[in-house]
Write a protein that holds these residues in place. Structure first.
Motif, PDB file in Angstrom:
ATOM      1  N   GLY A 178       0.791  -1.212   0.000  1.00 25.30           N
ATOM      2  CA  GLY A 178       0.000   0.000   0.000  1.00 25.30           C
ATOM      3  C   GLY A 178       0.827   1.266   0.000  1.00 25.30           C
ATOM      4  O   GLY A 178       2.059   1.246  -0.002  1.00 25.30           O
ATOM      5  N   TYR A 179       0.095   2.358   0.001  1.00 26.89           N
ATOM      6  CA  TYR A 179       0.662   3.701  -0.008  1.00 26.89           C
ATOM      7  C   TYR A 179       0.269   4.389   1.292  1.00 26.89           C
ATOM      8  O   TYR A 179      -0.915   4.521   1.579  1.00 26.89           O
ATOM      9  CB  TYR A 179       0.085   4.509  -1.165  1.00 26.89           C
ATOM     10  CG  TYR A 179       0.342   3.951  -2.539  1.00 26.89           C
ATOM     11  CD1 TYR A 179       1.411   4.411  -3.298  1.00 26.89           C
ATOM     12  CD2 TYR A 179      -0.503   2.987  -3.090  1.00 26.89           C
ATOM     13  CE1 TYR A 179       1.642   3.919  -4.582  1.00 26.89           C
ATOM     14  CE2 TYR A 179      -0.279   2.492  -4.365  1.00 26.89           C
ATOM     15  CZ  TYR A 179       0.791   2.956  -5.101  1.00 26.89           C
ATOM     16  OH  TYR A 179       1.011   2.471  -6.363  1.00 26.89           O
ATOM     17  N   SER A 180       1.233   4.823   2.067  1.00 21.93           N
ATOM     18  CA  SER A 180       0.959   5.540   3.304  1.00 21.93           C
ATOM     19  C   SER A 180       1.458   6.971   3.153  1.00 21.93           C
ATOM     20  O   SER A 180       2.627   7.198   2.828  1.00 21.93           O
ATOM     21  CB  SER A 180       1.652   4.856   4.482  1.00 21.93           C
ATOM     22  OG  SER A 180       1.359   5.547   5.678  1.00 21.93           O
ATOM     23  N   PHE A 181       0.573   7.909   3.396  1.00 24.41           N
ATOM     24  CA  PHE A 181       0.884   9.327   3.225  1.00 24.41           C
ATOM     25  C   PHE A 181       0.741  10.085   4.539  1.00 24.41           C
ATOM     26  O   PHE A 181      -0.199   9.848   5.300  1.00 24.41           O
ATOM     27  CB  PHE A 181      -0.114   9.977   2.259  1.00 24.41           C
ATOM     28  CG  PHE A 181      -0.104   9.443   0.873  1.00 24.41           C
ATOM     29  CD1 PHE A 181       0.676  10.053  -0.103  1.00 24.41           C
ATOM     30  CD2 PHE A 181      -0.888   8.358   0.526  1.00 24.41           C
ATOM     31  CE1 PHE A 181       0.656   9.578  -1.409  1.00 24.41           C
ATOM     32  CE2 PHE A 181      -0.913   7.880  -0.779  1.00 24.41           C
ATOM     33  CZ  PHE A 181      -0.130   8.484  -1.751  1.00 24.41           C
ATOM     34  N   ALA A 182       1.623  11.044   4.738  1.00 24.86           N
ATOM     35  CA  ALA A 182       1.399  12.065   5.751  1.00 24.86           C
ATOM     36  C   ALA A 182       0.467  13.088   5.113  1.00 24.86           C
ATOM     37  O   ALA A 182       0.657  13.473   3.954  1.00 24.86           O
ATOM     38  CB  ALA A 182       2.701  12.732   6.158  1.00 24.86           C
ATOM     39  N   ILE A 183      -0.563  13.494   5.852  1.00 28.08           N
ATOM     40  CA  ILE A 183      -1.400  14.612   5.424  1.00 28.08           C
ATOM     41  C   ILE A 183      -0.707  15.855   5.975  1.00 28.08           C
ATOM     42  O   ILE A 183      -0.576  16.001   7.189  1.00 28.08           O
ATOM     43  CB  ILE A 183      -2.828  14.519   5.997  1.00 28.08           C
ATOM     44  CG1 ILE A 183      -3.487  13.190   5.630  1.00 28.08           C
ATOM     45  CG2 ILE A 183      -3.669  15.703   5.535  1.00 28.08           C
ATOM     46  CD1 ILE A 183      -4.778  12.904   6.396  1.00 28.08           C
ATOM     47  N   ALA A 184      -0.233  16.719   5.087  1.00 26.99           N
ATOM     48  CA  ALA A 184       0.553  17.878   5.524  1.00 26.99           C
ATOM     49  C   ALA A 184      -0.082  19.175   5.046  1.00 26.99           C
ATOM     50  O   ALA A 184      -0.665  19.233   3.961  1.00 26.99           O
ATOM     51  CB  ALA A 184       1.980  17.783   4.992  1.00 26.99           C
ATOM     52  N   ASP A 185       0.040  20.202   5.875  1.00 31.11           N
ATOM     53  CA  ASP A 185      -0.360  21.540   5.482  1.00 31.11           C
ATOM     54  C   ASP A 185       0.511  21.937   4.296  1.00 31.11           C
ATOM     55  O   ASP A 185       1.737  21.836   4.357  1.00 31.11           O
ATOM     56  CB  ASP A 185      -0.149  22.498   6.657  1.00 31.11           C
ATOM     57  CG  ASP A 185      -0.515  23.919   6.319  1.00 31.11           C
ATOM     58  OD1 ASP A 185       0.344  24.614   5.713  1.00 31.11           O
ATOM     59  OD2 ASP A 185      -1.632  24.336   6.636  1.00 31.11           O
ATOM     60  N   ALA A 186      -0.103  22.351   3.205  1.00 28.35           N
ATOM     61  CA  ALA A 186       0.653  22.633   1.984  1.00 28.35           C
ATOM     62  C   ALA A 186       1.608  23.808   2.133  1.00 28.35           C
ATOM     63  O   ALA A 186       2.656  23.838   1.489  1.00 28.35           O
ATOM     64  CB  ALA A 186      -0.303  22.890   0.816  1.00 28.35           C
TER      65      ALA A 186
END
Length: 192
Positions: free
Chosen positions: A79-87
């Motif tokens: 799978g793909y694991s992402f950090a959700i980050a403030d742009a």
């Protein structure tokens, strides 16, 4: 928005490629060591460690081990694991993942969390919408699924805002904290 391959053949033969998905005011990117503080905050939440792989220990070492596990998912093709980050600041506020366990059946699942101090700002909806659109554009993925406890209104409302449809209640679906829990089942299909 960039994209990467996602097919059963590619998954078995070599690592996946991690994209960066931009969904203002957030972006989804790989985790880095700079994200330890958000993982430590999530560790202190009473529920996140119970239903995810976030460690219950708030130590820096356990947070770094969590980050390494997220990178390994890509290498393993699971799978793909992402950090959700403030742009604008690149500060991580949560995590979202596209899990490929059932890819041979044309299905993938999504899981997500937002650290307590960052909730209520649309991060989950924004990330979920972007990841769902990207995931459904990948070869072999015809259906996305996610599961939410009925009491978790913030999470199921984020799913609904992102185009997911509640299909029903899965009774006694998952063990959490030593107890069997009901879960709402949501799905999203490609636009036809």
């Amino acid at each position: 928005m960039s994209s990467g391959p996602c097919s059963a053949t590619r998954r078995r033969s070599s690592p996946l490629e991690q994209p960066v998905l931009v969904t203002p005011p957030y972006r989804l990117r790989p985790f880095t060591a700079a994200d330890v503080p958000v993982i430590q905050e999530a560790s202190s939440d009473p529920l996140i460690p119970a239903i995810t792989t976030v460690p219950a220990s708030g130590s820096r070492q356990s947070a770094l081990a969590f980050i390494e596990r997220q990178h390994q998912r890509l290498v393993d093709g699971t799978g793909y694991s992402f950090a959700i980050a403030d742009a604008s600041s690149d500060q991580a506020v949560g995590q979202i993942g596209l899990w490929l366990k059932n890819l041979s059946q044309g299905r993938a699942s999504i899981g997500y969390w937002v650290a307590p101090s960052h909730r209520g700002n649309g991060a989950a909806s924004s990330a979920l919408g972007a990841l769902a659109a990207w995931g459904l554009a990948q070869p072999g993925i015809h259906r996305l699924e996610l599961y939410v406890e009925p009491w978790n209104e913030g999470s199921w409302r984020a799913a609904e805002r992102s185009g997911f449809v509640r299909e029903g209640t899965m009774r006694s679906w998952l063990e959490i904290g030593g107890q069997r829990k009901d879960m709402y089942m949501y799905s999203r299909l490609p636009a036809r």
